[in-house]
Design a protein around this motif. Sequence first.
Motif, PDB file in Angstrom:
ATOM      1  N   THR A  69       0.730  -1.082   0.003  1.00  0.00           N
ATOM      2  CA  THR A  69      -0.006  -0.126   0.020  1.00  0.00           C
ATOM      3  C   THR A  69       0.849   1.426  -0.092  1.00  0.00           C
ATOM      4  O   THR A  69       0.229   2.390   0.283  1.00  0.00           O
TER       5      THR A  69
ATOM      6  N   TRP B 137       1.491   3.518  -1.860  1.00  0.00           N
ATOM      7  CA  TRP B 137       1.522   4.434  -3.228  1.00  0.00           C
ATOM      8  C   TRP B 137       1.938   5.866  -2.902  1.00  0.00           C
ATOM      9  O   TRP B 137       1.867   6.394  -1.880  1.00  0.00           O
ATOM     10  N   ALA B 138       2.287   6.723  -3.826  1.00  0.00           N
ATOM     11  CA  ALA B 138       2.594   8.035  -4.029  1.00  0.00           C
ATOM     12  C   ALA B 138       1.457   8.871  -4.137  1.00  0.00           C
ATOM     13  O   ALA B 138       1.099   9.906  -3.715  1.00  0.00           O
ATOM     14  N   LYS B 139       0.284   8.194  -5.058  1.00  0.00           N
ATOM     15  CA  LYS B 139      -0.982   8.777  -5.386  1.00  0.00           C
ATOM     16  C   LYS B 139      -2.062   7.931  -5.597  1.00  0.00           C
ATOM     17  O   LYS B 139      -1.693   6.817  -6.097  1.00  0.00           O
ATOM     18  N   PHE B 140      -3.365   8.132  -5.287  1.00  0.00           N
ATOM     19  CA  PHE B 140      -4.224   7.222  -5.564  1.00  0.00           C
ATOM     20  C   PHE B 140      -5.428   8.151  -6.170  1.00  0.00           C
ATOM     21  O   PHE B 140      -5.894   9.108  -5.714  1.00  0.00           O
TER      22      PHE B 140
ATOM     23  N   ARG C 165     -10.991   4.328  -4.300  1.00  0.00           N
ATOM     24  CA  ARG C 165     -10.288   4.789  -3.095  1.00  0.00           C
ATOM     25  C   ARG C 165     -11.009   4.498  -1.769  1.00  0.00           C
ATOM     26  O   ARG C 165     -12.433   4.389  -1.804  1.00  0.00           O
TER      27      ARG C 165
ATOM     28  N   HIS D 110      -5.331  -3.460   0.757  1.00  0.00           N
ATOM     29  CA  HIS D 110      -5.096  -2.605   2.305  1.00  0.00           C
ATOM     30  C   HIS D 110      -4.625  -3.847   3.132  1.00  0.00           C
ATOM     31  O   HIS D 110      -4.468  -4.791   2.715  1.00  0.00           O
TER      32      HIS D 110
ATOM     33  N   ASN E 103      -4.742   8.939   1.750  1.00  0.00           N
ATOM     34  CA  ASN E 103      -3.145   9.167   2.067  1.00  0.00           C
ATOM     35  C   ASN E 103      -2.688   8.759   3.133  1.00  0.00           C
ATOM     36  O   ASN E 103      -1.309   9.029   3.322  1.00  0.00           O
TER      37      ASN E 103
ATOM     38  N   TRP F  97      -2.079   5.814   4.002  1.00  0.00           N
ATOM     39  CA  TRP F  97      -1.065   4.899   3.570  1.00  0.00           C
ATOM     40  C   TRP F  97       0.310   5.300   2.907  1.00  0.00           C
ATOM     41  O   TRP F  97       1.008   4.563   2.486  1.00  0.00           O
ATOM     42  N   ARG F  98       0.303   6.589   2.237  1.00  0.00           N
ATOM     43  CA  ARG F  98       1.040   7.071   1.196  1.00  0.00           C
ATOM     44  C   ARG F  98       2.639   6.992   1.714  1.00  0.00           C
ATOM     45  O   ARG F  98       2.649   7.218   2.848  1.00  0.00           O
ATOM     46  N   SER F  99       3.270   6.764   0.865  1.00  0.00           N
ATOM     47  CA  SER F  99       4.767   6.588   1.150  1.00  0.00           C
ATOM     48  C   SER F  99       5.329   8.079   0.962  1.00  0.00           C
ATOM     49  O   SER F  99       5.137   8.891   0.089  1.00  0.00           O
TER      50      SER F  99
END
Length: 378
Positions: A52, A54-57, A62, A325, A372, A374-376
């Motif tokens: 999970t 991600w940089a953008k979703f 979502r 997720h 966001n 989860w965002r890296s």
Amino acid sequence: MANRNWIPVRGAEGRYSRQAHADLPQGAYEREISKEGFFGPAAFIYHRRPPTGWAKFEGPLRPRAFDLNRLNEAAASPWDAPVILHNAAVEMRFWKLDAPMPALARNADGDQLLFVHSGQGELFCDFGRLAFRAGDYLYLPRGTMWRLSPAGPAAILTIQATNTHFTLPDKGLLGGHALFDPALLETPSIDEAFLAQQDEAGEHRVLIKKRGQVSTVTYPYNPLDAVGWHGELAPVRLNVADFRPVMSHRYHLPPSVHTTFLSDRFVVCTFTPRPFETDPGALKVPFFHSNDDYDEVLFYHAGDFFSRDHIEAGMMTFHPSGFTHGPHPKALKNMLVQSKPATDEYAVMIDTRDPLEVGEGAAAAENADYVNSWRSEP
């Protein structure tokens, strides 16, 4: 679930664990892909990075989160409470009630489950009187006339099994007394308090919901005037404190083992405090998974939600099917070692076989930035 002749695959490649959710390859993150929730064939893929991260979703898949504490307007009738999520098989509302219901309710659309998030008081229905408190499930068979008389403000998650029923899960090898003993299911009593309310003078209204529309029937007397009953059908009460979760010290069990109620197209599960896994190689947080057959909804009732960050009691998350997720980045630090011996969370999970729609009542409570979490970070 009907027996299926699944395509017979028994394969393995690269670095992998011989036991799901335990003894992962060094530095790897496990992701499960499965059929029929956690009941069908599954594959376990081992990634170098969190699945999970991600940089953008972008797009409608979502995940969503709703802070239901922000829905503050009290509604005298459950049919006026805002709809949060729904489909043809289930309807979820969040109901704030701060005074005794002025009219009776009757759901002709399906069985009703009330989960009491906060508050206490009394339920009066065709079958008698039943006290309620926070953490109670109140099961109301389709067609039951009922009203709540809270002692103060109350907040209730309502779950409707549209055009069908709630039943109990098959506990299989665990035996009939696992999770909770059926003796804990309490039914209403025709006691002095119930008989006394029968003499309330004046007209009494019953608000009957059918196909989402409400009809009103007015009686010149209180129709909750039963003097007795017997049979195999009645409302029941079960508190989350009575739930005894199944766990394994060597293996992180899937959430389906906590199933409390079944309906035709969805299940209701209960998460309650349990010891963490003690086997050194066992995962100690929920595993990443792509549950492509069910939408997943979690209502957070009380405690410390160990796999989620910035989630508080009274919030609800919605993970649509097809969305990969798992634990938030903060929880991943405790993937194999936990700082305390047990969880202390209480939550209600609703997994639906059919896609859910977000109700109009949820818009005012949504946290649009949830995806966001989860965002890296760059």
